[in-house]
Design an enzyme around this catalytic site. Structure first.
Site, PDB file in Angstrom:
ATOM      1  N   TRP A  10      25.459  17.155  -3.587  1.00 49.67           N
ATOM      2  CA  TRP A  10      25.090  16.228  -4.675  1.00 49.67           C
ATOM      3  C   TRP A  10      26.186  15.203  -4.955  1.00 49.67           C
ATOM      4  O   TRP A  10      25.996  14.299  -5.748  1.00 49.67           O
ATOM      5  CB  TRP A  10      24.756  17.010  -5.960  1.00 49.67           C
ATOM      6  CG  TRP A  10      23.584  17.940  -5.837  1.00 49.67           C
ATOM      7  CD1 TRP A  10      22.806  18.151  -4.719  1.00 49.67           C
ATOM      8  CD2 TRP A  10      23.024  18.780  -6.860  1.00 49.67           C
ATOM      9  NE1 TRP A  10      21.819  19.063  -4.979  1.00 49.67           N
ATOM     10  CE2 TRP A  10      21.928  19.471  -6.289  1.00 49.67           C
ATOM     11  CE3 TRP A  10      23.359  19.025  -8.184  1.00 49.67           C
ATOM     12  CZ2 TRP A  10      21.168  20.386  -7.017  1.00 49.67           C
ATOM     13  CZ3 TRP A  10      22.598  19.933  -8.911  1.00 49.67           C
ATOM     14  CH2 TRP A  10      21.501  20.603  -8.325  1.00 49.67           C
ATOM     15  N   GLU A  97      34.681  11.772   2.584  1.00 51.15           N
ATOM     16  CA  GLU A  97      35.057  11.011   1.386  1.00 51.15           C
ATOM     17  C   GLU A  97      36.396  11.504   0.839  1.00 51.15           C
ATOM     18  O   GLU A  97      37.183  10.728   0.295  1.00 51.15           O
ATOM     19  CB  GLU A  97      33.938  11.121   0.334  1.00 51.15           C
ATOM     20  CG  GLU A  97      32.727  10.279   0.740  1.00 51.15           C
ATOM     21  CD  GLU A  97      31.387  10.798   0.273  1.00 51.15           C
ATOM     22  OE1 GLU A  97      31.342  11.665  -0.620  1.00 51.15           O
ATOM     23  OE2 GLU A  97      30.366  10.334   0.823  1.00 51.15           O
ATOM     24  N   GLY A 173      25.493   7.707   3.919  1.00 46.54           N
ATOM     25  CA  GLY A 173      25.096   6.817   2.831  1.00 46.54           C
ATOM     26  C   GLY A 173      24.758   5.406   3.280  1.00 46.54           C
ATOM     27  O   GLY A 173      24.644   4.500   2.468  1.00 46.54           O
ATOM     28  N   GLY A 234      22.292  11.877  -0.251  1.00 45.01           N
ATOM     29  CA  GLY A 234      21.360  11.193  -1.148  1.00 45.01           C
ATOM     30  C   GLY A 234      19.994  11.865  -1.258  1.00 45.01           C
ATOM     31  O   GLY A 234      19.467  12.024  -2.375  1.00 45.01           O
TER      32      GLY A 234
END
Ligand code: 13P
Length: 251
Positions: A10, A97, A173, A234
């Site tokens: 998430w 990330e 993403g 997503g």
């Protein structure tokens, strides 16, 4: 036989209200038997999700954990032992990330990986190349190095109790999914690298693909021989879409 896994990351999304909605949607899903489903909420909402999905076949994990397994003086961090206490079973280690935006090095990630395993949490080690690395023909070199960081430190046996997620950074993403063949080629190379050290562990470890997976492309990706499921960003924020991805993994 490797049991397929669909994991929903998430990331930094949600409020108490939207998490409650998502829990309701997930609780109503008819999940296929024979697959393992895990969600990774922001740490703040882990308790809410664990209580909300109680009795459903949905496990919960954390998106990150500390370099030490026991609680202690480490401001802002969450110990793997605390995650176990909360009811978590998995933890993501080395998401791109965190590698890229927070500068997490292989050395730090090795400590997190070991600390998680020491408490019984299963790490999902995330590896993958950037677009520049792919265009320079360095995909297998980069992924191989990220994987070797763990095997050199702890031995290939570390993957008897861990999952690997291949997530090409350029596909995260962006809507740009790796083709099933591109993903399969890397997954096969990952398995071969592990097999060179221990074929039983290589055959048993689950390799997830992540990067713009959605209901529309999941079945084709999961149909490849070395792709054992997905790490979904997503699309995991929408219960119906996530449910459709789970069904694709169950077929
Ligand atoms: P997207 O599915 O949003 O591309 O994210 C993939 C990912 O980073 C999962 O960890």
């Amino acid at each position: 036989m490797r049991r397929p896994m669909v994991a929903g990351n998430w990331k930094m999304h949600g409020t108490r209200a939207s998490v409650a909605e998502l829990i309701k949607g997930l609780s109503n899903l008819a999940l296929p038997s024979g697959i393992e489903v895990v969600v990774f909420p922001p740490s703040l909402y882990i308790n809410q999700v664990i209580e909300g999905v109680e009795g459903k076949r949905i496990a919960v994990g954390a998106q990150d954990s500390a370099i030490e397994s026991a609680q202690g003086a480490l401001t802002g961090e969450i110990a793997p032992s605390q995650l176990v206490d909360a009811g978590c079973e998995f933890v993501l280690i080395g998401h791109s990330e965190r590698r890229q935006l927070l500068g997490e090095s292989d050395e730090v990630l090795n400590r997190k990986f070991a600390a998680a395993q020491a408490t019984g949490l299963q790490p999902i080690l995330c590896i993958g190349e950037t677009l520049a690395e792919r265009e320079a023909g360095k995909t297998l070199e980069v992924v191989g190095r990220q994987l070797r960081s763990i095997t050199e430190a702890f031995g290939v046996a570390a993957f008897a109790n861990a999952v690997i997620a291949y997530e090409p950074v350029w596909a995260i993403g962006t809507g740009l999914t790796a083709t099933p063949q591109q993903a399969q080629d890397v997954h096969k190379a990952i398995r071969e690298q592990l097999a060179a050290e221990n074929s039983e562990i290589a055959q048993g470890v689950r390799l997830l693909y992540g990067g713009s997976v959605k209901a529309a492309n999941a079945a084709e990706l999961f149909g490849m021989p070395d792709i054992d499921g997905g790490l979904i960003g997503g699309a995991s924020l929408n219960a119906d879409e996530f449910g459709a991805i789970c069904r694709a993994a169950g077929n």
